[in-house]
Design a protein around this motif. Sequence first.
Motif, mmCIF file in Angstrom:
data_model
loop_
_atom_site.group_PDB
_atom_site.id
_atom_site.type_symbol
_atom_site.label_atom_id
_atom_site.label_comp_id
_atom_site.label_asym_id
_atom_site.label_seq_id
_atom_site.Cartn_x
_atom_site.Cartn_y
_atom_site.Cartn_z
ATOM 1 N N PRO A 1 3.071 -20.503 7.234
ATOM 2 C CA PRO A 1 4.526 -20.303 7.024
ATOM 3 C C PRO A 1 4.823 -20.764 5.802
ATOM 4 N N GLY A 2 6.002 -20.275 4.757
ATOM 5 C CA GLY A 2 6.405 -20.722 3.628
ATOM 6 C C GLY A 2 5.361 -20.354 2.477
ATOM 7 N N VAL A 3 4.495 -19.791 2.824
ATOM 8 C CA VAL A 3 3.716 -19.133 1.603
ATOM 9 C C VAL A 3 3.737 -17.819 1.336
ATOM 10 N N ALA A 4 3.956 -17.520 0.024
ATOM 11 C CA ALA A 4 4.346 -15.969 -0.349
ATOM 12 C C ALA A 4 3.384 -15.209 0.359
ATOM 13 N N VAL A 5 3.730 -13.868 0.752
ATOM 14 C CA VAL A 5 2.979 -12.892 1.260
ATOM 15 C C VAL A 5 2.029 -12.182 0.230
ATOM 16 N N PRO A 6 0.803 -12.448 0.300
ATOM 17 C CA PRO A 6 -0.084 -11.923 -0.695
ATOM 18 C C PRO A 6 -0.087 -10.436 -0.636
ATOM 19 N N ALA A 7 -0.342 -9.594 -1.864
ATOM 20 C CA ALA A 7 -0.354 -8.255 -2.016
ATOM 21 C C ALA A 7 -0.905 -7.309 -0.848
ATOM 22 N N SER A 8 -2.175 -7.766 -0.644
ATOM 23 C CA SER A 8 -2.923 -7.108 0.417
ATOM 24 C C SER A 8 -2.276 -6.925 1.909
ATOM 25 N N LEU A 9 -1.620 -8.192 2.216
ATOM 26 C CA LEU A 9 -1.098 -8.083 3.486
ATOM 27 C C LEU A 9 0.651 -7.525 3.385
ATOM 28 N N GLN A 10 1.233 -7.525 1.972
ATOM 29 C CA GLN A 10 2.385 -6.496 1.868
ATOM 30 C C GLN A 10 1.881 -5.028 2.234
ATOM 31 N N ASN A 11 0.668 -4.619 1.698
ATOM 32 C CA ASN A 11 0.281 -3.423 1.759
ATOM 33 C C ASN A 11 0.173 -3.084 3.601
ATOM 34 N N ILE A 12 -0.492 -3.876 4.250
ATOM 35 C CA ILE A 12 -0.643 -3.757 5.571
ATOM 36 C C ILE A 12 0.864 -3.566 6.302
ATOM 37 N N ALA B 1 -12.039 -2.273 10.181
ATOM 38 C CA ALA B 1 -13.020 -2.790 9.145
ATOM 39 C C ALA B 1 -12.577 -1.853 7.834
ATOM 40 N N TRP B 2 -11.919 -2.722 7.175
ATOM 41 C CA TRP B 2 -11.050 -2.356 6.001
ATOM 42 C C TRP B 2 -11.972 -2.500 4.789
ATOM 43 N N GLY B 3 -12.616 -1.646 4.012
ATOM 44 C CA GLY B 3 -13.338 -1.817 2.680
ATOM 45 C C GLY B 3 -14.867 -1.840 3.009
ATOM 46 N N ALA B 4 -15.628 -1.665 1.924
ATOM 47 C CA ALA B 4 -17.094 -1.422 2.191
ATOM 48 C C ALA B 4 -17.692 -2.549 2.783
ATOM 49 N N LYS B 5 -17.355 -3.836 2.238
ATOM 50 C CA LYS B 5 -18.089 -4.896 2.572
ATOM 51 C C LYS B 5 -17.825 -5.069 4.070
ATOM 52 N N ALA B 6 -16.641 -4.984 4.670
ATOM 53 C CA ALA B 6 -16.402 -5.185 6.204
ATOM 54 C C ALA B 6 -17.295 -3.996 6.986
ATOM 55 N N HIS C 1 -9.795 -0.778 1.698
ATOM 56 C CA HIS C 1 -9.216 -2.094 1.907
ATOM 57 C C HIS C 1 -7.910 -2.064 1.336
ATOM 58 N N PRO C 2 -7.051 -3.049 2.092
ATOM 59 C CA PRO C 2 -5.578 -3.006 1.557
ATOM 60 C C PRO C 2 -5.283 -3.470 0.221
ATOM 61 N N SER C 3 -6.238 -4.006 -0.329
ATOM 62 C CA SER C 3 -6.157 -4.415 -1.722
ATOM 63 C C SER C 3 -5.171 -3.386 -2.682
ATOM 64 N N PRO C 4 -4.488 -4.035 -3.456
ATOM 65 C CA PRO C 4 -3.823 -3.095 -4.511
ATOM 66 C C PRO C 4 -4.444 -2.224 -5.382
ATOM 67 N N ARG C 5 -5.935 -2.494 -5.245
ATOM 68 C CA ARG C 5 -6.833 -1.654 -6.034
ATOM 69 C C ARG C 5 -7.312 -0.455 -5.237
ATOM 70 N N SER C 6 -7.163 -0.515 -4.084
ATOM 71 C CA SER C 6 -7.808 0.298 -3.350
ATOM 72 C C SER C 6 -6.966 1.063 -1.983
ATOM 73 N N ALA C 7 -5.588 0.512 -1.947
ATOM 74 C CA ALA C 7 -5.039 0.838 -0.971
ATOM 75 C C ALA C 7 -4.688 2.344 -0.939
ATOM 76 N N ASP C 8 -4.233 2.746 -2.034
ATOM 77 C CA ASP C 8 -4.078 4.300 -2.179
ATOM 78 C C ASP C 8 -5.159 5.265 -2.242
#
Length: 393
Positions: free
Chosen positions: A223-234, A327-332, A355-362
């Motif tokens: 709590p109190g920590v900015a929401v990371p980009a991957s979680l924003q995409n989730i 399992a989101w992404g090749a490594k998972a 993966h939900p990362s901004p680099r791959s979510a699309d």
Amino acid sequence: MSAAAVYLEDLPVTTGSKKASPPADTAVYLEDINVSKKEKKPAPPAAENTNANKRQRTLFDMQFGPDDGAKRQKLAPRFTAGSSSSNITPTSSPPKNASFIKGRALGTQRLNSIPFSLSAFVDSLPTDTRALLALECDTMGKSWLKLLADEIAQPYFVDLKRFLYAEGVKGAGDQAPPRIYPQPKDIYAWSNTPLGRVKVVILGQDPYPGAGQAHGYSFSVPPGVAVPASLQNIYTELRSEYPSSFTRPGHGHLAGWVSQGVLLLNAVLTVRANAPNSHAEKGWEAFTDRVLRIVDAYGGANLGRAGADGKPDETGTGFGRGVVVLAWGAKAAKRVAAAGLDKPGSKHLILKSAHPSPRSADSGFFGNGHFKKANEWLETRYGPGGGVDWCNV
């Protein structure tokens, strides 16, 4: 129709001790109460392992003398705390056929009937190894520790702990290293989800590498920590699947999922500040592959099935009846395959996407429909109400 069985690991308990209370979002389970011993804390381990060739007694060995052969053979299946054979020293993943607990195939004994003595396990360790494994013994949920005890005593894991000790990761009560995340006390926070209650596994890569972000759960932040980009995409995907019921929260703390049996597990459990994958290929992958094999055997073991009226219709079997793995992404996906969860005829639902990362979510994460698919499968397997309220974040 009989009432649902009650399992000790699932009972919140209170004690009269003055031990600090857990976070409000984390229940205390009877099996997870730390067992403290009135003995001098072992000294930090030396750089060289002077006990490298010392034979470590197993819990089974400790029960019998050298002349009790017949008794040992008869009672061997009862002493089953631990995991794979002691001669396995993996560098990334143990062999797929290593799913045994002291000679007994993993998943052939009901979860709650597997005995485990923490004090006996600690006493069986050489002094230097005991110091290295104090963090695991003090902080790991006991439904997990009893099945991982022999795994953490494996040479590869002890070597991993020596590496982490050099990085500054020591005991739960020691000062946290300034540039290694998460704090030692939070490395095994994922094990706050009791094994027998796991419904879903969300597999991440490694902890967030920014200051204050990692706290032992994949994709979650305190709590109190900015929401990371991957979680924003989730959250964006959740909004598309549940447009009328999901409101994007102003936080990224996924405690609401954890409390419903969602295991938020990273393949690698520690990281250097601002250096993603810096603790990859050090041994964590072998350990978390083992965690996934245990989920394969016992995930959802204490979950019953509800009838059409929503009331309990079946009690838990004590064995895993299947979970959903996201399992989101090749490594998972690679870790799921290494653990054998997606083998032909698997009892699990394995959902893979980008993966939900901004680099791959699309490239396949958006629109994957995983949250609804997970609930449809869970309600088929565990009855009405067997899914996860994903909007309760």
